[in-house]
Design a protein around this motif. Structure first.
Motif, short mmCIF file in Angstrom:
data_model
loop_
_atom_site.label_atom_id
_atom_site.label_comp_id
_atom_site.label_asym_id
_atom_site.label_seq_id
_atom_site.Cartn_x
_atom_site.Cartn_y
_atom_site.Cartn_z
N VAL A 62 28.96 10.64 27.37
CA VAL A 62 29.54 10.18 26.10
C VAL A 62 29.83 8.69 26.28
O VAL A 62 30.64 8.31 27.11
N SER A 63 29.14 7.86 25.50
CA SER A 63 29.28 6.41 25.67
C SER A 63 30.51 5.88 24.95
O SER A 63 31.17 6.60 24.20
N ALA A 64 30.79 4.59 25.15
CA ALA A 64 31.95 3.97 24.54
C ALA A 64 31.82 3.91 23.02
O ALA A 64 32.81 3.90 22.31
N ASP A 65 30.59 3.89 22.52
CA ASP A 65 30.39 3.90 21.07
C ASP A 65 30.21 5.33 20.54
O ASP A 65 29.67 5.53 19.45
N ASN A 66 30.66 6.32 21.32
CA ASN A 66 30.72 7.73 20.93
C ASN A 66 29.36 8.33 20.59
O ASN A 66 29.23 9.09 19.64
N LYS A 67 28.38 8.02 21.41
CA LYS A 67 27.06 8.63 21.28
C LYS A 67 26.82 9.50 22.51
O LYS A 67 27.37 9.25 23.57
N TYR A 68 26.00 10.52 22.34
CA TYR A 68 25.74 11.48 23.41
C TYR A 68 24.37 11.19 24.02
O TYR A 68 23.40 10.96 23.30
N TYR A 69 24.32 11.22 25.37
CA TYR A 69 23.07 10.96 26.08
C TYR A 69 22.82 12.05 27.11
O TYR A 69 23.72 12.46 27.83
N VAL A 70 21.56 12.51 27.16
CA VAL A 70 21.12 13.46 28.18
C VAL A 70 19.88 12.84 28.82
O VAL A 70 18.90 12.54 28.13
N ASP A 71 19.94 12.62 30.12
CA ASP A 71 18.85 11.99 30.87
C ASP A 71 18.46 10.64 30.27
O ASP A 71 17.29 10.31 30.16
N GLY A 72 19.46 9.86 29.83
CA GLY A 72 19.22 8.54 29.28
C GLY A 72 18.71 8.54 27.86
O GLY A 72 18.48 7.48 27.28
N GLU A 73 18.53 9.69 27.28
CA GLU A 73 18.00 9.80 25.92
C GLU A 73 19.13 10.19 24.97
O GLU A 73 19.87 11.13 25.22
N GLU A 74 19.24 9.46 23.86
CA GLU A 74 20.32 9.73 22.90
C GLU A 74 20.05 11.03 22.15
O GLU A 74 18.93 11.31 21.72
N HIS A 105 38.54 10.63 22.34
CA HIS A 105 38.90 11.97 22.81
C HIS A 105 38.25 13.05 21.93
O HIS A 105 37.77 14.07 22.42
N GLY A 106 38.19 12.81 20.63
CA GLY A 106 37.63 13.79 19.70
C GLY A 106 36.16 14.08 19.97
O GLY A 106 35.71 15.21 19.82
N CYS A 107 35.41 13.07 20.37
CA CYS A 107 33.98 13.26 20.67
C CYS A 107 33.80 14.13 21.91
O CYS A 107 32.90 14.97 21.96
N VAL A 108 34.64 13.92 22.90
CA VAL A 108 34.56 14.71 24.12
C VAL A 108 34.94 16.16 23.84
O VAL A 108 34.27 17.10 24.29
N VAL A 109 36.00 16.36 23.07
CA VAL A 109 36.44 17.73 22.73
C VAL A 109 35.38 18.43 21.89
O VAL A 109 35.11 19.61 22.06
N LYS A 110 34.74 17.69 20.97
CA LYS A 110 33.67 18.28 20.15
C LYS A 110 32.52 18.74 21.04
O LYS A 110 31.97 19.82 20.83
N LEU A 111 32.18 17.94 22.04
CA LEU A 111 31.13 18.32 22.98
C LEU A 111 31.52 19.57 23.77
O LEU A 111 30.73 20.48 23.96
N MET A 112 32.79 19.64 24.19
CA MET A 112 33.26 20.80 24.95
C MET A 112 33.23 22.06 24.08
O MET A 112 32.81 23.12 24.54
#
Length: 128
Positions: A62-74, A105-112
Motif C-alpha cells: 500500500v503506497s503513500a498515495d493509497n494505491k495497491y501494488y502486487v509484484d510492482g503492478e498497480e 489506515h482506512g486503505c490498509v483495513v479495507k485490504l485486510m
C-alpha cells in the motif's frame, strides 16, 4: 407563627434513578461486544530481507498515495477481491501487507477486510 426548617434530604428518587440506570447498563453491556481484528504483534525483529525465495506468501504493498501494488503492478481497488481469491489458491501461506508510513489506515483495513472475505486466514502487516 413560626415555620419549621427542612433539614433532611430525601434520596429515594435519586436511588431509583441510579437503579434504573444500572439495570439499563447491565442489559445493554452484552450487546456492545463488537468483533474486532485479531492481530498478533510479533517481537521486534530487525528489518532484513531473509525471506525464503520459495515462500508462498502473497505480498501486497500500500503506497503513500493509497494505491495497491502486487509484484510492482498497480491493482485497482475494485479488482482486489478477485486478485486475492485467485492468488490465494497458489500462495497458501497467507498475506503480507507492506504499508508505507504515509498510507491511510482506512486503505490498509479495507485490504485486510477484503483478504479475510476472500478466504485468507493468515494476514501480516509491516511498514516499509
Amino acid at each position: 407563627m413560626r415555620r419549621q426548617t427542612f433539614n433532611e434530604i430525601n434520596i429515594t428518587p435519586l436511588t431509583d434513578i441510579f437503579l434504573v440506570l444500572l439495570i439499563i447498563m447491565m442489559v445493554i453491556a452484552p450487546m456492545l461486544d463488537q468483533q474486532g481484528l485479531n492481530l498478533a504483534i510479533p517481537d521486534y525483529v530487525e528489518k532484513t530481507d531473509n525471506t525464503p525465495k520459495d515462500s508462498k506468501i502473497l505480498t501486497v504493498t500500500v503506497s503513500a498515495d493509497n494505491k495497491y501494488y502486487v509484484d510492482g503492478e498497480e491493482i485497482a481497488e475494485s479488482e482486489l477481491f478477485n486478485m486475492i481469491k485467485e492468488k490465494s489458491a497458489v500462495l497458501t501461506d497467507g498475506l503480507m501487507i507492506e504499508a508505507e508510513g504515509d498510507s491511510q489506515h482506512g486503505c490498509v483495513v479495507k485490504l485486510m477486510d477484503t483478504a479475510r472475505n476472500a478466504g485468507m486466514h493468515s494476514i501480516s502487516l509491516t511498514e516499509i
